[in-house]
Design a protein around this motif. Structure first.
Motif, short mmCIF file in Angstrom:
data_model
loop_
_atom_site.label_atom_id
_atom_site.label_comp_id
_atom_site.label_asym_id
_atom_site.label_seq_id
_atom_site.Cartn_x
_atom_site.Cartn_y
_atom_site.Cartn_z
N GLN A 1 0.81 -1.22 0.00
CA GLN A 1 0.00 0.00 0.00
C GLN A 1 0.85 1.28 0.00
OE1 GLN A 1 -3.50 0.19 -0.58
NE2 GLN A 1 -2.75 -1.80 -1.24
N ALA A 2 2.04 1.24 0.57
CA ALA A 2 2.90 2.43 0.55
C ALA A 2 3.26 2.78 -0.89
CB ALA A 2 4.16 2.19 1.37
N ASP A 3 3.53 1.76 -1.70
CA ASP A 3 3.89 2.02 -3.10
C ASP A 3 2.68 2.44 -3.91
OD1 ASP A 3 6.21 2.10 -4.82
OD2 ASP A 3 5.25 0.52 -5.99
N VAL A 4 1.52 1.87 -3.60
CA VAL A 4 0.28 2.26 -4.27
C VAL A 4 0.01 3.75 -4.02
CG1 VAL A 4 -2.24 2.00 -4.21
CG2 VAL A 4 -0.78 -0.03 -4.32
N LYS A 5 0.19 4.20 -2.77
CA LYS A 5 0.00 5.63 -2.46
C LYS A 5 0.98 6.49 -3.24
CE LYS A 5 -2.09 5.30 2.09
NZ LYS A 5 -1.80 4.93 3.45
N ARG A 6 2.22 5.99 -3.37
CA ARG A 6 3.24 6.73 -4.12
C ARG A 6 2.81 6.92 -5.58
NH1 ARG A 6 6.91 5.61 -7.79
NH2 ARG A 6 6.48 3.37 -7.73
#
Length: 301
Positions: A264-269
């Motif tokens: 999810q951190a990369d999705v937000k990015r």
């Protein structure tokens, strides 16, 4: 290449195969078109990560003592990316039409960042290269028609395909261009040839609803015929096609589900790269593509 250039994921090799994408207009111009483009870029992002996750899981289970056959590989750069991560299988094969293969080989021969890694991973006899095929000890490109499995098998065996090695077959937006009978013949050949094997298929799904019909009509206007689209009617039809071709286990999930599984951190990015607030079109697009995978596993991997 555009997705890579704006930071969706890293691929230092795509620049050697694809010309620079044209500059895109500012977000306020033609908002509907941009929403559609953003949806596709994010779908590509989910596809790259989803397919990569399954490939790496297979490499991990087999400890890289396996082979990968990339069907309809086009200008794919996976061989180079796996080499950079020290994840090369014993042998990596790519198959596409001779015309596509000739273009790819020309690029490899003329660009040292592509040819050098092939030479570095090669051992033994001299590397064979002509206009329609390339054969090194770890990487081969074969010009063949996937609709003729007997011809495909003969050419792969000439390039040292080992039917006893665990084998991963990857097909991304490939089977949908064949008739159901042609893709069934290819899948049956693979299931009957390798005792331990996995196939990953990425393509359309839920194509019988209105959104799916519009996608088909848009492609037809560009003279692009999806000969196998009837098998893309649902996740069940995708699974049944694999099970009916001799594969023991099969699963299929749409790209919205894949997207929810990604870190999810990369999705937000990536959502912050080109943020647009209308998610409905994006979700519809993601529900019309899927990743399916099937296995045949005599070694219980």
């Amino acid at each position: 290449r555009f997705a890579v250039s704006v930071g969706y994921w890293k691929d230092p090799y795509i620049q050697y195969f694809v010309r620079q994408a044209k500059e895109r207009k500012a977000p306020e111009i033609n908002r509907g078109k941009l929403q559609w483009d953003w949806g596709h870029l994010t779908c590509y992002y989910a596809r790259v990560h989803g397919v990569s996750y399954l490939i790496k899981a297979f490499l991990e289970r087999t400890e890289c003592n396996c082979q990968i056959v990339n069907l309809g590989a086009g200008m794919d750069t996976l061989f180079w990316r796996l080499k950079d991560e020290n994840l090369l299988p014993k042998k990596y094969f790519e198959v596409d039409f001779p015309m596509i293969v000739a273009r790819k080989i020309h690029n490899i021969k003329s660009k040292p960042p592509l040819s050098k890694p092939i030479m570095e991973s090669h051992s033994g006899d001299s590397l064979l290269i002509d206009s329609h095929s390339l054969d090194s000890s770890r990487y081969s490109i074969v010009g063949a028609d996937l609709r003729v499995p007997s011809d495909l098998e003969e050419k792969l065996k000439k390039h040292s395909l080992d039917v006893h090695l665990p084998t991963l077959l990857v097909a991304e937006c490939v089977l949908v261009y064949m008739t159901p009978q042609q893709s069934a013949n290819l899948l049956k050949w693979a299931a009957s040839t390798f005792p331990v094997a996995m196939v990953i298929n990425y393509e359309q799904v839920n194509m019988r609803d209105r959104f799916g019909q519009i996608m088909i009509e848009n492609l037809q206007r560009r003279h692009c015929n999806l000969a196998g689209v009837e098998l893309c009617s649902s996740l069940d039809s995708q699974r049944e096609r694999l099970l009916g071709s001799g594969w023991e286990n099969a699963r299929a999930i749409d790209m919205m589900k894949v997207y929810s599984f990604l870190p999810q951190a990369d999705v937000k990015r990536i959502e912050a790269l080109e943020f647009l607030d209308e998610k409905e079109l994006f979700e519809q697009l993601m529900q019309h593509y899927c990743i399916c995978w099937a296995s045949k596993d005599s070694s219980n991997l």
